[in-house]
Motif scaffolding. Structure first.
Motif, PDB file in Angstrom:
ATOM      1  N   ALA A 180       0.696  -1.001   0.214  1.00 20.11           N
ATOM      2  CA  ALA A 180      -0.086  -0.012   0.112  1.00 20.11           C
ATOM      3  C   ALA A 180       0.945   1.223  -0.072  1.00 20.11           C
ATOM      4  CB  ALA A 180      -0.914   0.095   1.194  1.00 20.11           C
ATOM      5  N   VAL A 181       0.386   2.360  -0.854  1.00 23.63           N
ATOM      6  CA  VAL A 181       0.911   3.536  -0.807  1.00 23.63           C
ATOM      7  C   VAL A 181       0.049   4.543  -0.311  1.00 23.63           C
ATOM      8  CG1 VAL A 181       2.360   5.262  -2.220  1.00 23.63           C
ATOM      9  CG2 VAL A 181       2.693   2.891  -2.608  1.00 23.63           C
ATOM     10  N   LEU A 182       0.326   5.594   0.814  1.00 27.06           N
ATOM     11  CA  LEU A 182      -0.368   6.521   1.347  1.00 27.06           C
ATOM     12  C   LEU A 182       0.185   7.748   1.064  1.00 27.06           C
ATOM     13  CD1 LEU A 182      -1.665   3.710   2.795  1.00 27.06           C
ATOM     14  CD2 LEU A 182      -3.082   5.456   3.837  1.00 27.06           C
ATOM     15  N   PHE A 183      -0.764   8.691   0.735  1.00 25.70           N
ATOM     16  CA  PHE A 183      -0.137  10.003   0.671  1.00 25.70           C
ATOM     17  C   PHE A 183      -0.699  11.132   1.565  1.00 25.70           C
ATOM     18  CE2 PHE A 183       0.383   8.578  -3.706  1.00 25.70           C
ATOM     19  CZ  PHE A 183       1.500   9.156  -4.332  1.00 25.70           C
ATOM     20  N   ASP A 184       0.098  12.046   2.118  1.00 25.96           N
ATOM     21  CA  ASP A 184      -0.506  13.224   2.758  1.00 25.96           C
ATOM     22  C   ASP A 184      -0.985  14.054   1.717  1.00 25.96           C
ATOM     23  OD1 ASP A 184      -0.986  15.264   4.670  1.00 25.96           O
ATOM     24  OD2 ASP A 184       1.014  15.969   4.572  1.00 25.96           O
ATOM     25  N   LEU A 185      -1.872  14.748   2.056  1.00 19.60           N
ATOM     26  CA  LEU A 185      -2.428  15.845   0.973  1.00 19.60           C
ATOM     27  C   LEU A 185      -1.689  17.245   0.985  1.00 19.60           C
ATOM     28  CD1 LEU A 185      -6.234  14.950   1.106  1.00 19.60           C
ATOM     29  CD2 LEU A 185      -4.584  14.069  -0.586  1.00 19.60           C
ATOM     30  N   GLY A 186      -1.793  18.185   1.755  1.00 17.84           N
ATOM     31  CA  GLY A 186      -1.423  19.364   2.090  1.00 17.84           C
ATOM     32  C   GLY A 186       0.076  19.271   2.220  1.00 17.84           C
ATOM     33  N   LEU A 197       0.584  11.649 -10.915  1.00 13.33           N
ATOM     34  CA  LEU A 197       1.392  10.741 -10.047  1.00 13.33           C
ATOM     35  C   LEU A 197       0.472   9.763  -9.460  1.00 13.33           C
ATOM     36  CD1 LEU A 197       3.955  10.378  -8.456  1.00 13.33           C
ATOM     37  CD2 LEU A 197       3.414  12.095  -6.900  1.00 13.33           C
ATOM     38  N   VAL A 198      -0.681  10.127  -9.022  1.00 12.89           N
ATOM     39  CA  VAL A 198      -1.409   9.174  -8.216  1.00 12.89           C
ATOM     40  C   VAL A 198      -1.831   8.213  -8.996  1.00 12.89           C
ATOM     41  CG1 VAL A 198      -3.664   8.902  -6.837  1.00 12.89           C
ATOM     42  CG2 VAL A 198      -2.151  10.690  -6.361  1.00 12.89           C
ATOM     43  N   ARG A 199      -2.285   8.411 -10.352  1.00 12.05           N
ATOM     44  CA  ARG A 199      -2.434   7.421 -11.184  1.00 12.05           C
ATOM     45  C   ARG A 199      -1.420   6.400 -11.801  1.00 12.05           C
ATOM     46  NH1 ARG A 199      -6.230  11.918 -13.624  1.00 12.05           N
ATOM     47  NH2 ARG A 199      -8.090  11.982 -12.158  1.00 12.05           N
ATOM     48  N   SER A 200      -0.073   6.807 -11.674  1.00 10.76           N
ATOM     49  CA  SER A 200       1.073   6.206 -12.056  1.00 10.76           C
ATOM     50  C   SER A 200       1.569   5.258 -11.085  1.00 10.76           C
ATOM     51  CB  SER A 200       2.141   7.324 -12.174  1.00 10.76           C
ATOM     52  OG  SER A 200       2.831   7.598 -11.174  1.00 10.76           O
ATOM     53  N   ILE A 201       0.765   5.181 -10.023  1.00 10.88           N
ATOM     54  CA  ILE A 201       1.387   3.827  -8.804  1.00 10.88           C
ATOM     55  C   ILE A 201       1.044   2.714  -9.594  1.00 10.88           C
ATOM     56  CG2 ILE A 201       1.093   3.207  -6.618  1.00 10.88           C
ATOM     57  CD1 ILE A 201       2.399   5.888  -6.501  1.00 10.88           C
ATOM     58  N   ASP A 202       1.856   1.829  -9.425  1.00 10.81           N
ATOM     59  CA  ASP A 202       1.670   0.471  -9.699  1.00 10.81           C
ATOM     60  C   ASP A 202       0.094  -0.066  -9.421  1.00 10.81           C
ATOM     61  OD1 ASP A 202       1.764  -2.586  -9.979  1.00 10.81           O
ATOM     62  OD2 ASP A 202       3.764  -2.646  -9.625  1.00 10.81           O
ATOM     63  N   SER A 203      -0.534  -0.735 -10.364  1.00  6.39           N
ATOM     64  CA  SER A 203      -1.824  -0.979 -10.283  1.00  6.39           C
ATOM     65  C   SER A 203      -1.887  -2.121  -9.018  1.00  6.39           C
ATOM     66  CB  SER A 203      -2.405  -1.384 -11.669  1.00  6.39           C
ATOM     67  OG  SER A 203      -1.878  -2.445 -12.196  1.00  6.39           O
ATOM     68  N   GLY A 204      -0.861  -2.741  -8.801  1.00  8.49           N
ATOM     69  CA  GLY A 204      -0.889  -3.823  -7.932  1.00  8.49           C
ATOM     70  C   GLY A 204      -0.788  -3.450  -6.401  1.00  8.49           C
ATOM     71  N   LEU A 205      -0.716  -2.219  -6.012  1.00 12.19           N
ATOM     72  CA  LEU A 205      -0.903  -1.488  -4.893  1.00 12.19           C
ATOM     73  C   LEU A 205      -2.003  -1.021  -4.557  1.00 12.19           C
ATOM     74  CD1 LEU A 205       3.048  -0.032  -5.047  1.00 12.19           C
ATOM     75  CD2 LEU A 205       2.336  -2.138  -3.813  1.00 12.19           C
ATOM     76  N   ARG A 246     -11.944  12.880  -6.393  1.00 13.56           N
ATOM     77  CA  ARG A 246     -12.024  11.730  -7.450  1.00 13.56           C
ATOM     78  C   ARG A 246     -10.751  10.957  -7.512  1.00 13.56           C
ATOM     79  NH1 ARG A 246     -14.823  15.438 -10.915  1.00 13.56           N
ATOM     80  NH2 ARG A 246     -12.718  16.247 -11.541  1.00 13.56           N
ATOM     81  N   LEU A 247      -9.829  11.520  -6.721  1.00 24.70           N
ATOM     82  CA  LEU A 247      -8.376  10.844  -6.545  1.00 24.70           C
ATOM     83  C   LEU A 247      -8.545   9.408  -6.099  1.00 24.70           C
ATOM     84  CD1 LEU A 247      -5.627  13.685  -6.245  1.00 24.70           C
ATOM     85  CD2 LEU A 247      -5.998  11.931  -8.337  1.00 24.70           C
ATOM     86  N   ILE A 303      11.107   9.622  -5.136  1.00 22.19           N
ATOM     87  CA  ILE A 303      11.030   8.952  -4.146  1.00 22.19           C
ATOM     88  C   ILE A 303      10.472   7.467  -4.653  1.00 22.19           C
ATOM     89  CG2 ILE A 303      10.433   8.045  -1.794  1.00 22.19           C
ATOM     90  CD1 ILE A 303      10.760  11.256  -1.013  1.00 22.19           C
ATOM     91  N   LEU A 304       9.236   7.678  -4.964  1.00 19.97           N
ATOM     92  CA  LEU A 304       8.324   6.541  -5.468  1.00 19.97           C
ATOM     93  C   LEU A 304       9.129   5.751  -6.702  1.00 19.97           C
ATOM     94  CD1 LEU A 304       4.922   8.190  -5.206  1.00 19.97           C
ATOM     95  CD2 LEU A 304       5.870   6.374  -3.846  1.00 19.97           C
ATOM     96  N   ARG A 305       9.630   6.255  -7.575  1.00 22.20           N
ATOM     97  CA  ARG A 305      10.381   5.834  -8.473  1.00 22.20           C
ATOM     98  C   ARG A 305      11.847   4.874  -8.153  1.00 22.20           C
ATOM     99  NH1 ARG A 305      10.937  10.086 -12.036  1.00 22.20           N
ATOM    100  NH2 ARG A 305       9.153   9.557 -13.121  1.00 22.20           N
ATOM    101  N   GLN A 306      12.197   5.571  -7.297  1.00 19.93           N
ATOM    102  CA  GLN A 306      13.617   5.012  -6.607  1.00 19.93           C
ATOM    103  C   GLN A 306      12.947   3.558  -6.216  1.00 19.93           C
ATOM    104  OE1 GLN A 306      15.063   7.959  -3.843  1.00 19.93           O
ATOM    105  NE2 GLN A 306      16.450   8.806  -5.576  1.00 19.93           N
ATOM    106  N   ARG A 307      11.953   3.550  -5.466  1.00 14.51           N
ATOM    107  CA  ARG A 307      11.310   2.579  -4.681  1.00 14.51           C
ATOM    108  C   ARG A 307      10.545   1.413  -5.722  1.00 14.51           C
ATOM    109  NH1 ARG A 307      10.714   2.028   0.931  1.00 14.51           N
ATOM    110  NH2 ARG A 307      11.717   3.733   2.058  1.00 14.51           N
ATOM    111  N   GLY A 308      10.629   1.753  -7.350  1.00  9.49           N
ATOM    112  CA  GLY A 308       9.878   1.095  -8.051  1.00  9.49           C
ATOM    113  C   GLY A 308       8.558   0.903  -7.930  1.00  9.49           C
ATOM    114  N   MET A 309       8.126   1.946  -7.429  1.00  6.19           N
ATOM    115  CA  MET A 309       6.301   1.934  -7.437  1.00  6.19           C
ATOM    116  C   MET A 309       5.582   2.527  -8.278  1.00  6.19           C
ATOM    117  SD  MET A 309       6.373   2.507  -3.223  1.00  6.19           S
ATOM    118  CE  MET A 309       7.280   1.461  -1.961  1.00  6.19           C
ATOM    119  N   VAL A 310       5.977   3.283  -9.360  1.00  7.59           N
ATOM    120  CA  VAL A 310       5.500   3.931 -10.327  1.00  7.59           C
ATOM    121  C   VAL A 310       5.575   3.158 -11.677  1.00  7.59           C
ATOM    122  CG1 VAL A 310       5.307   6.156  -8.944  1.00  7.59           C
ATOM    123  CG2 VAL A 310       7.369   5.681 -10.685  1.00  7.59           C
ATOM    124  N   VAL A 311       4.852   3.292 -12.553  1.00  3.61           N
ATOM    125  CA  VAL A 311       5.000   2.542 -13.755  1.00  3.61           C
ATOM    126  C   VAL A 311       5.245   3.736 -14.729  1.00  3.61           C
ATOM    127  CG1 VAL A 311       3.473   0.640 -13.132  1.00  3.61           C
ATOM    128  CG2 VAL A 311       2.420   2.567 -14.267  1.00  3.61           C
TER     129      VAL A 311
END
Length: 200
Positions: A5-11, A93-101, A125-126, A192-200
């Protein structure tokens, strides 16, 4: 353990905030870390962002708690303008997260900002299942909110990766066993997410 799971803060991460400097002016503090410390430890902020009082009660409480030289109505008008909308690239960015997460947000917020912020519909909607402090009655950096989310999404704490722009909240997440890194804005989050391999 593998991230599930990947969770974002908003502000400050996905949404531009314009209120930190203004709050500092109101309370006579210039150091951003100290401004955030006072905000996160304020009794009235914690009460409002857990959904335990109305916006009017919150405004009166903040003026009294900090001795602000302004009316509660003036404070509330300024407060309502703090969220300035999604940062450029936030939706992509949010939509680029690996769909398996599993992807969501974990935000200290309130009914005023969530419902009336600039571009509220786009923010809503995000995420199909957002975790909002004023809805669940818990706030960061308290341990309880991180434990609650882990149970709700049925993940072990170490399977959750969290991005927040506030070091205090990152420390809280790590104490709860989450993987967490401090990120300000979309570009840093993406790196950071790219370094961790979480974005496609």
């Amino acid at each position: 353990m593998q991230t599930k799971a990947v969770l974002f803060d908003l502000g400050g991460v996905l949404i531009k905030l314009g209120g930190v400097g203004q709050l500092g002016q109101f309370i006579g503090v210039t150091d951003e870390a100290e401004i955030w410390r006072r905000w996160l430890t304020s009794d009235w902020v914690r009460r409002y962002e857990r959904g335990f009082c109305t916006r009017t009660e919150f405004a009166h409480g903040m003026v009294e708690e900090h001795g602000l030289a302004m009316s509660p109505q003036s404070f509330l008008q300024a407060f309502g303008r703090w969220p300035l909308g999604l940062l450029p690239g936030a939706e992509d960015l949010v939509r680029s997260i690996d769909s398996g997460l599993f992807v969501s947000c974990l935000s200290n917020t309130n009914e005023f900002h969530w419902t009336e912020q600039k571009g509220a519909d786009r923010v809503h909607r995000l995420f199909s299942r957002p975790f909002l402090s004023h809805v669940i009655g818990l706030v960061k950096p308290d341990r309880e909110i991180f434990d609650f989310v882990a149970r709700e999404i049925e993940c072990e704490p170490s399977e959750i990766f969290f991005l927040d722009d506030n070091v205090i909240n990152i420390e809280g997440a790590r104490r709860a066993g989450w993987e967490a890194e401090c990120a300000v804005g979309v570009e840093e989050s993406q790196r950071i997410l790219r370094q961790r391999g979480m974005v496609v």
